[in-house]
Design a protein around this motif. Structure first.
Motif, mmCIF file in Angstrom:
data_model
loop_
_atom_site.group_PDB
_atom_site.id
_atom_site.type_symbol
_atom_site.label_atom_id
_atom_site.label_comp_id
_atom_site.label_asym_id
_atom_site.label_seq_id
_atom_site.Cartn_x
_atom_site.Cartn_y
_atom_site.Cartn_z
ATOM 1 N N LEU A 178 0.828 -1.206 0.000
ATOM 2 C CA LEU A 178 0.000 0.000 0.000
ATOM 3 C C LEU A 178 0.861 1.254 0.000
ATOM 4 N N TYR A 179 1.914 1.256 0.789
ATOM 5 C CA TYR A 179 2.827 2.396 0.814
ATOM 6 C C TYR A 179 3.455 2.618 -0.563
ATOM 7 N N LEU A 180 3.904 1.540 -1.197
ATOM 8 C CA LEU A 180 4.515 1.664 -2.522
ATOM 9 C C LEU A 180 3.513 2.155 -3.563
ATOM 10 N N LEU A 181 2.286 1.629 -3.525
ATOM 11 C CA LEU A 181 1.286 2.064 -4.485
ATOM 12 C C LEU A 181 0.935 3.540 -4.294
ATOM 13 N N ILE A 182 0.843 3.993 -3.055
ATOM 14 C CA ILE A 182 0.560 5.404 -2.790
ATOM 15 C C ILE A 182 1.728 6.264 -3.261
ATOM 16 N N SER A 183 2.952 5.819 -2.991
ATOM 17 C CA SER A 183 4.134 6.573 -3.427
ATOM 18 C C SER A 183 4.214 6.650 -4.942
ATOM 19 N N ILE A 184 3.960 5.549 -5.614
ATOM 20 C CA ILE A 184 3.970 5.542 -7.082
ATOM 21 C C ILE A 184 2.852 6.430 -7.606
ATOM 22 N N GLY A 185 1.693 6.361 -6.970
ATOM 23 C CA GLY A 185 0.563 7.184 -7.379
ATOM 24 C C GLY A 185 0.847 8.671 -7.258
ATOM 25 N N GLN A 186 1.620 9.058 -6.260
ATOM 26 C CA GLN A 186 1.975 10.468 -6.098
ATOM 27 C C GLN A 186 2.927 10.928 -7.202
ATOM 28 N N VAL A 187 3.728 10.021 -7.725
ATOM 29 C CA VAL A 187 4.699 10.385 -8.750
ATOM 30 C C VAL A 187 4.076 10.344 -10.156
ATOM 31 N N VAL A 188 3.413 9.246 -10.477
ATOM 32 C CA VAL A 188 2.902 9.083 -11.841
ATOM 33 C C VAL A 188 1.409 9.357 -11.959
ATOM 34 N N GLY A 189 0.728 9.527 -10.852
ATOM 35 C CA GLY A 189 -0.709 9.797 -10.879
ATOM 36 C C GLY A 189 -1.516 8.565 -10.506
ATOM 37 N N TRP A 241 -4.462 7.490 -11.718
ATOM 38 C CA TRP A 241 -5.005 6.703 -12.830
ATOM 39 C C TRP A 241 -3.942 5.828 -13.476
ATOM 40 N N ASN A 242 -2.738 6.345 -13.622
ATOM 41 C CA ASN A 242 -1.654 5.534 -14.188
ATOM 42 C C ASN A 242 -1.311 4.358 -13.272
ATOM 43 N N THR A 243 -1.333 4.608 -11.977
ATOM 44 C CA THR A 243 -1.062 3.537 -11.023
ATOM 45 C C THR A 243 -2.157 2.481 -11.084
ATOM 46 N N LEU A 244 -3.403 2.922 -11.166
ATOM 47 C CA LEU A 244 -4.517 1.988 -11.272
ATOM 48 C C LEU A 244 -4.428 1.178 -12.563
ATOM 49 N N LEU A 245 -4.073 1.823 -13.665
ATOM 50 C CA LEU A 245 -3.904 1.104 -14.930
ATOM 51 C C LEU A 245 -2.769 0.087 -14.849
ATOM 52 N N PHE A 246 -1.700 0.446 -14.154
ATOM 53 C CA PHE A 246 -0.578 -0.474 -13.964
ATOM 54 C C PHE A 246 -1.029 -1.714 -13.193
ATOM 55 N N VAL A 247 -1.774 -1.515 -12.122
ATOM 56 C CA VAL A 247 -2.241 -2.639 -11.310
ATOM 57 C C VAL A 247 -3.165 -3.538 -12.124
ATOM 58 N N ILE A 248 -4.068 -2.938 -12.886
ATOM 59 C CA ILE A 248 -4.983 -3.729 -13.721
ATOM 60 C C ILE A 248 -4.206 -4.465 -14.811
ATOM 61 N N ALA A 249 -3.260 -3.786 -15.451
ATOM 62 C CA ALA A 249 -2.462 -4.412 -16.511
ATOM 63 C C ALA A 249 -1.661 -5.593 -15.968
ATOM 64 N N MET A 250 -1.085 -5.448 -14.799
ATOM 65 C CA MET A 250 -0.314 -6.554 -14.225
ATOM 66 C C MET A 250 -1.224 -7.722 -13.877
ATOM 67 N N GLY A 251 -2.446 -7.455 -13.470
ATOM 68 C CA GLY A 251 -3.396 -8.530 -13.214
ATOM 69 C C GLY A 251 -3.737 -9.285 -14.482
ATOM 70 N N VAL A 252 -3.948 -8.557 -15.568
ATOM 71 C CA VAL A 252 -4.260 -9.191 -16.852
ATOM 72 C C VAL A 252 -3.056 -9.982 -17.361
ATOM 73 N N VAL A 253 -1.874 -9.381 -17.297
ATOM 74 C CA VAL A 253 -0.653 -10.074 -17.724
ATOM 75 C C VAL A 253 -0.423 -11.310 -16.859
ATOM 76 N N GLY A 254 -0.661 -11.182 -15.562
ATOM 77 C CA GLY A 254 -0.498 -12.321 -14.664
ATOM 78 C C GLY A 254 -1.430 -13.464 -14.994
ATOM 79 N N ALA A 255 -2.681 -13.147 -15.277
ATOM 80 C CA ALA A 255 -3.638 -14.188 -15.633
ATOM 81 C C ALA A 255 -3.226 -14.870 -16.937
ATOM 82 N N TYR A 256 -2.785 -14.081 -17.915
ATOM 83 C CA TYR A 256 -2.355 -14.640 -19.194
ATOM 84 C C TYR A 256 -1.120 -15.532 -19.022
ATOM 85 N N LEU A 257 -0.112 -15.030 -18.303
ATOM 86 C CA LEU A 257 1.109 -15.818 -18.109
ATOM 87 C C LEU A 257 0.852 -17.082 -17.305
#
Length: 107
Positions: free
Chosen positions: A16-27, A29-45
């Protein structure tokens, strides 16, 4: 028992700390898209690598041989897929490490 308690309490706080820190730097929505993308990539892999491991097991057992990766490879694919689907940065990197064949061989 204490180790599991620490893992299940400390890891989510660090994630949670890392996600909040990343969110403060990149925004946010970008952080949320990253989390969703990694979930999709994870399911595919996980699906892709799981099928590959099962095919190798099937081929090896039909020849009467022990599968090259053994049971540990299948377990690592399963755990790696679950870690990639779980939101977080640390779990994503560990999940990728477990899913990729060349890094899985290191274990």
């Amino acid at each position: 028992m204490a180790l599991l308690f620490l893992l299940f309490t400390l890891v989510p706080f660090v994630e949670l700390y890392l996600l909040i820190s990343i969110g403060q730097v990149v925004g946010a929505w970008n952080t949320l898209l990253f989390v969703i993308a990694m979930g999709v990539v994870g399911a595919y892999l996980a699906k892709n690598q799981g099928r590959r491991v099962l095919a190798e097991w099937s081929a090896a057992t039909s020849r009467g041989q022990m599968p090259a990766e053994g049971v540990l490879g299948g377990v690592l694919v399963l755990v790696g897929g679950l870690l990639l689907i779980t939101p977080g940065v640390i779990t994503d990197f560990v999940g990728l490490f477990f899913l990729l064949p060349w890094t899985r061989n290191l274990i």
